[in-house]
Design an enzyme around this catalytic site. Structure first.
Site, mmCIF file in Angstrom:
data_model
loop_
_atom_site.group_PDB
_atom_site.id
_atom_site.type_symbol
_atom_site.label_atom_id
_atom_site.label_comp_id
_atom_site.label_asym_id
_atom_site.label_seq_id
_atom_site.Cartn_x
_atom_site.Cartn_y
_atom_site.Cartn_z
ATOM 1 N N TRP A 43 45.662 35.157 49.980
ATOM 2 C CA TRP A 43 44.879 34.953 48.756
ATOM 3 C C TRP A 43 45.248 33.676 48.033
ATOM 4 O O TRP A 43 44.409 33.057 47.386
ATOM 5 C CB TRP A 43 44.955 36.183 47.851
ATOM 6 N N ASP A 89 46.838 34.936 39.580
ATOM 7 C CA ASP A 89 45.911 35.929 40.131
ATOM 8 C C ASP A 89 46.671 37.250 40.172
ATOM 9 O O ASP A 89 47.560 37.442 40.992
ATOM 10 C CB ASP A 89 45.487 35.480 41.534
ATOM 11 N N LYS A 93 40.847 46.973 42.291
ATOM 12 C CA LYS A 93 42.032 47.586 42.862
ATOM 13 C C LYS A 93 42.641 48.586 41.886
ATOM 14 O O LYS A 93 42.776 49.754 42.175
ATOM 15 C CB LYS A 93 43.041 46.509 43.250
HETATM 16 N N1 PMP Z 1 42.802 37.835 45.008
HETATM 17 C C1 PMP Z 1 43.443 38.890 45.523
HETATM 18 C C2 PMP Z 1 44.931 39.004 45.321
HETATM 19 C C3 PMP Z 1 42.737 39.858 46.232
HETATM 20 O O1 PMP Z 1 43.385 40.900 46.763
HETATM 21 C C4 PMP Z 1 41.341 39.726 46.393
HETATM 22 C C5 PMP Z 1 40.491 40.769 47.106
HETATM 23 N N2 PMP Z 1 41.096 41.583 47.974
HETATM 24 C C6 PMP Z 1 40.703 38.605 45.851
HETATM 25 C C7 PMP Z 1 41.468 37.696 45.153
HETATM 26 C C8 PMP Z 1 39.234 38.373 46.032
HETATM 27 O O2 PMP Z 1 38.497 39.248 45.263
HETATM 28 P P1 PMP Z 1 36.935 39.526 45.516
HETATM 29 O O3 PMP Z 1 36.821 40.219 46.830
HETATM 30 O O4 PMP Z 1 36.537 40.361 44.345
HETATM 31 O O5 PMP Z 1 36.240 38.210 45.525
#
Ligand code: PMP
Length: 362
Positions: free
Chosen positions: A103, A173, A197
């Site tokens: 990520w 994040d 989450k």
């Molecule tokens: N950052 C993290 C730490 C994530 O776990 C995720 C999704 N699993 C995202 C960003 C991306 O989020 P989205 O799928 O809502 O775009």
């Protein structure tokens, strides 16, 4: 578990507290005497305005958010934030990123479209199985911000102490750890979290941004919707917001306040994670993949000695009512995501099942 529900170890969208789902179900056809479902409501109505305002006030109370921070509800999930952060915060066109997994890599790739990205620490050398030392990072004077992914959902690492940013703005994040433990908001310039989450339905991010970082002077190419100030100036009502998501998140905030707030969540989450990690440390068949000091309390990746056995365990778990234990397709193995809404009994039951599996197949 009631209603024939399973223990759902999904990394997101993930379990929500059962009593929250029950409340939502009870209000589905007629929200508190309004004669309609929240999905059917005008976002400009008094009744929705109250839902939105309460959600923000409850989040502020939960996290103790200082008055000089704005709370924004932005559509587009987490991925949109990978772009909004550099679009809004790059002034000199230089930002520092810590590369700790999938990520943060996605965030880096997106930020590179808008300016220079300096990777000031990385754990790529050991397949992102640890958090690098962040006590003396090489941060240039002209860096606009320092960015971390505070909990790497796929690799299962978390920061237990924040990096020394040498006075630069910290951007985090927090998607997969949001509201899982107390957080000193004043240490950050901007916190964002995709909500699917630990909070509500997918498709929205919550952004907590220090007011002085809102800007009127963004480059022309930045779409109106992608300027944080657009959302700050309109109480996140510039266009039709994701009313349903705000409503569900608001329910979860109330549930957390009622159940002891973030200190209580932290204690519960530590206890739950310890049950699983202690088992993995004892087991001869299963092993954790992350250095003990950096283990996430939310996402617990683990492996058996072979891919075939990993797959067999995932299938056996599913048949026994433990769903979504397959590791992310990019890393394989297994992963148990144990966010706030996963009850301790779910983790205990999983450990009992894996213990028996090991006795029979180890
Ligand atoms: N950052 C993290 C730490 C994530 O776990 C995720 C999704 N699993 C995202 C960003 C991306 O989020 P989205 O799928 O809502 O775009």
């Amino acid at each position: 578990m009631k209603y024939g529900r399973c223990y759902n170890f999904s990394a997101g969208p993930a379990m929500m507290p059962e009593e929250v789902l029950e409340e939502i179900a009870a209000e589905m056809l007629n929200y508190q005497g309004s004669g309609m479902c929240v999905m059917e409501m005008s976002h400009r109505s008094k009744v929705f305005e109250t839902i939105r305002n309460e959600a923000e006030a409850d989040l502020r109370r939960l996290m103790n958010i200082p008055d000089n921070y704005k709370v924004l509800f932005v559509q587009g999930g987490g991925t949109v934030q990978f772009a909004m952060v550099p679009m809004n915060l790059m002034k000199n066109g230089v930002a520092c990123y810590l590369e700790t997994g999938a990520w943060s890599k996605k965030a880096i790739k997106e930020a590179q479209k808008y300016g220079e990205v300096r990777i000031v620490a990385s754990s790529a050398d050991k397949n992102f199985s640890y958090i690098p030392d962040c006590s003396d990072l090489d941060i240039p004077d002209n860096a606009d911000y320092v960015y971390i992914c505070e909990n790497e959902t796929i690799h299962g690492t978390t920061y237990f102490s924040l990096p020394d940013t040498k006075g630069k703005i910290l951007v985090s994040d927090q998607s997969s750890m949001f509201l899982s433990r107390p957080c000193d908001v004043s240490r950050y310039g901007l916190i964002w979290a995709g909500v699917q989450k630990n909070v509500g339905p997918a498709g929205m991010a919550i952004v907590i941004i220090r007011e002085d970082l809102l800007r009127d002077d963004l480059p022309q190419f930045v779409p109106t919707y992608m300027n944080y100030k657009t959302h700050a100036d309109s109480d996140s009502m510039y266009n039709t917001p994701n009313c349903w998501d705000i409503y569900c998140c608001g329910k979860v905030f109330k549930y957390l306040l009622k159940n002891g707030g973030l200190e209580a969540m932290d204690a519960r989450n530590r206890e739950k994670a310890a049950i699983l990690y202690d088992f993995l440390d004892r087991s001869r068949l299963f092993s954790g993949t992350v250095e003990a000091k950096d283990r996430s309390l939310m996402n617990v990746p683990f492996v058996t000695p072979s891919k075939e056995q990993d797959a067999a365990v995932v299938a056996a778990c599913k048949a026994a009512g433990f769903d979504n234990l397959k590791g992310h397709r990019s890393v394989g193995g297994l992963r148990a995501s144990i966010y706030n809404a996963m009850p301790k009994e779910g983790v205990e039951a999983l450990v009992r099942f894996l213990t028996d599996y090991e006795k029979e197949n180890g």
